[in-house]
Scaffold this motif. Structure first.
Motif, PDB file in Angstrom:
ATOM      1  N   UNK A 264       0.828  -1.205   0.000  1.00  9.48           N
ATOM      2  CA  UNK A 264       0.000   0.000   0.000  1.00  9.48           C
ATOM      3  C   UNK A 264       0.865   1.258   0.000  1.00  9.48           C
ATOM      4  N   UNK A 265       1.937   1.241   0.781  1.00  6.57           N
ATOM      5  CA  UNK A 265       2.801   2.421   0.819  1.00  6.57           C
ATOM      6  C   UNK A 265       3.560   2.587  -0.483  1.00  6.57           C
TER       7      UNK A 265
ATOM      8  N   UNK B 222      -0.289   7.318  -3.915  1.00  4.78           N
ATOM      9  CA  UNK B 222      -0.092   8.524  -4.726  1.00  4.78           C
ATOM     10  C   UNK B 222       0.401   8.223  -6.144  1.00  4.78           C
ATOM     11  N   UNK B 223       0.535   6.949  -6.515  1.00  6.00           N
ATOM     12  CA  UNK B 223       0.963   6.647  -7.884  1.00  6.00           C
ATOM     13  C   UNK B 223      -0.181   6.873  -8.854  1.00  6.00           C
TER      14      UNK B 223
ATOM     15  N   UNK C  14      -4.024  -0.806  -5.145  1.00  5.70           N
ATOM     16  CA  UNK C  14      -4.167   0.313  -6.075  1.00  5.70           C
ATOM     17  C   UNK C  14      -5.550   0.950  -5.956  1.00  5.70           C
ATOM     18  N   UNK C  15      -6.567   0.104  -5.842  1.00  4.55           N
ATOM     19  CA  UNK C  15      -7.925   0.635  -5.679  1.00  4.55           C
ATOM     20  C   UNK C  15      -8.055   1.453  -4.390  1.00  4.55           C
ATOM     21  N   UNK C  16      -7.529   0.894  -3.298  1.00  9.01           N
ATOM     22  CA  UNK C  16      -7.668   1.544  -1.992  1.00  9.01           C
ATOM     23  C   UNK C  16      -6.887   2.858  -1.918  1.00  9.01           C
ATOM     24  N   UNK C  17      -5.757   2.925  -2.661  1.00 10.04           N
ATOM     25  CA  UNK C  17      -4.907   4.116  -2.584  1.00 10.04           C
ATOM     26  C   UNK C  17      -5.225   5.129  -3.674  1.00 10.04           C
ATOM     27  N   UNK C  18      -6.265   4.869  -4.456  1.00 14.80           N
ATOM     28  CA  UNK C  18      -6.672   5.845  -5.458  1.00 14.80           C
ATOM     29  C   UNK C  18      -5.788   5.893  -6.682  1.00 14.80           C
TER      30      UNK C  18
ATOM     31  N   UNK D  73     -12.103  -5.590 -12.409  1.00 17.12           N
ATOM     32  CA  UNK D  73     -11.897  -4.430 -11.533  1.00 17.12           C
ATOM     33  C   UNK D  73     -12.265  -3.136 -12.251  1.00 17.12           C
ATOM     34  N   UNK D  74     -11.882  -3.044 -13.525  1.00 22.64           N
ATOM     35  CA  UNK D  74     -12.165  -1.806 -14.251  1.00 22.64           C
ATOM     36  C   UNK D  74     -13.658  -1.629 -14.492  1.00 22.64           C
ATOM     37  N   UNK D  75     -14.410  -2.722 -14.549  1.00 24.80           N
ATOM     38  CA  UNK D  75     -15.847  -2.635 -14.762  1.00 24.80           C
ATOM     39  C   UNK D  75     -16.613  -2.352 -13.477  1.00 24.80           C
ATOM     40  N   UNK D  76     -16.115  -2.918 -12.371  1.00 31.94           N
ATOM     41  CA  UNK D  76     -16.849  -2.836 -11.108  1.00 31.94           C
ATOM     42  C   UNK D  76     -16.591  -1.529 -10.364  1.00 31.94           C
ATOM     43  N   UNK D  77     -15.304  -1.061 -10.404  1.00 30.31           N
ATOM     44  CA  UNK D  77     -14.941   0.099  -9.588  1.00 30.31           C
ATOM     45  C   UNK D  77     -14.841   1.356 -10.448  1.00 30.31           C
ATOM     46  N   UNK D  78     -15.613   2.342 -10.088  1.00 30.87           N
ATOM     47  CA  UNK D  78     -15.659   3.586 -10.853  1.00 30.87           C
ATOM     48  C   UNK D  78     -14.309   4.311 -10.802  1.00 30.87           C
ATOM     49  N   UNK D  79     -13.911   4.845 -11.915  1.00 31.61           N
ATOM     50  CA  UNK D  79     -12.659   5.618 -12.040  1.00 31.61           C
ATOM     51  C   UNK D  79     -11.410   4.768 -11.849  1.00 31.61           C
ATOM     52  N   UNK D  80     -11.565   3.437 -11.886  1.00 33.53           N
ATOM     53  CA  UNK D  80     -10.397   2.558 -11.793  1.00 33.53           C
ATOM     54  C   UNK D  80     -10.152   1.948 -13.165  1.00 33.53           C
TER      55      UNK D  80
END
Length: 300
Positions: free
Chosen positions: A58-59, A63-64, A83-87, A134-141
């Motif tokens: 996660x660290x 911010x990537x 990646x999802x959790x860290x935006x 993941x790209x279909x389920x999570x918005x903006x991912x």
């Protein structure tokens, strides 16, 4: 390689032996931890391969803008969740031609039905589906899948049980040993210079046109296994690595059950959407690998 998106792993420099793994990782990780954005590439880097299943991932991705992953399913899902959790804006998955397996469509397009034979190919195909899900389920991912066709370069090791054919052939020829060929050596493959793939990752991975897409990345010029060995032998003679002109010798072994007779990529999609295509010929790339290996032999 572009530098305006730093900090990021120097993909091109790392691929072409211009920077060490430690330097590349240190640049990327230190930049990310200082909050300067950029992207990070954990594929095949020991320090990140170890971290990909640990909480520290996660660290590493915090911010990537982009994370490039070449790990198996367990490592990939960890990276996707982090990646999802860290935006993180996007994950790029490094897939393989092995997903096509026994597909008989030549040249092979991204729309060709996947039919992996090996467990490796099955795992790659499953990982691709995770990315697309993941790209279909999570918005903006966002995700993009890159299918590589026999990528090679000077940093490949011939000593792994999974060693690629080019470093194996280069090493055998440098050591004046017979080149091991499976079957009759008439299997047809296409080989892609690592610098061309690194350029695609660096230039197009954040391109909006690649979101949710699968791209073949390969050099569509076919060559048989025997022809490949002969080209490497000729490159070694020209470079002065071999001081004599003894004929190249072959050792023939039984063909693997999962060996596909012919595999040629279609890169029309990458050409049409991205304007990407290989710029380094097979002969030029092999000469670079032979020169790199020769330099290593001289220092030993």
């Amino acid at each position: 390689m572009n530098t305006h998106a730093a900090p990021r792993v120097d993909v091109m420099g790392l691929a072409l032996d211009r920077v060490s793994e430690a330097e590349a990782v240190d640049r990327a990780v230190s930049g990310l931890r200082e909050g300067r954005g950029g992207w990070i590439c954990p594929a095949n880097l020991d320090v990140l391969r170890q971290s990909v299943q640990a909480p520290e991932v996660h660290s590493l991705v915090e911010q990537a803008d982009l994370v490039v992953v070449g790990a198996g399913i367990a490592g990939l899902t960890t990276a996707l969740l982090a990646a999802r959790d860290e935006g993180v804006r996007r994950v790029v998955f490094s897939s393989s031609t092995s997903v096509y397996g026994s597909s008989r469509e030549m040249p092979t397009t991204e729309a060709s039905p996947p039919d992996p034979i090996s467990p490796y190919g099955v795992a790659k195909l499953a990982a691709e589906r995770y990315c697309i899900s993941f790209s279909r389920v999570y918005e903006s991912f966002e995700t993009v899948v890159l299918r590589y066709f026999n990528v090679f370069g000077p940093r490949q090791t011939p000593f792994s049980q999974y060693a690629a054919v080019v470093p194996l052939f280069v090493t055998a020829i440098n050591e004046r040993r017979p080149v091991t060929i499976f079957g009759d050596g008439e299997q047809i493959r296409c080989f892609t210079w690592i610098g061309d793939v690194a350029r695609a990752i660096a230039d197009y991975s954040l391109d909006s046109r690649t979101d949710g897409e699968i791209f073949n990345l390969g050099n569509p010029v076919p060559v048989t296994m025997k022809e490949l060995a002969l080209k490497i032998h000729l490159a070694a003679l020209r470079s002065g690595t071999l001081k004599d002109c003894r004929p190249l010798m072959f050792e023939h072994l039984a063909t693997h059950e999962d060996d596909v007779r012919i595999r040629i990529p279609s890169i029309e999609k990458a050409r049409r959407i991205l304007g990407w295509e290989p710029t380094v010929t097979l002969e030029e790339a092999l000469e670079r690998c032979v020169a790199h290996a020769s330099a290593l032999y001289r220092t030993q």
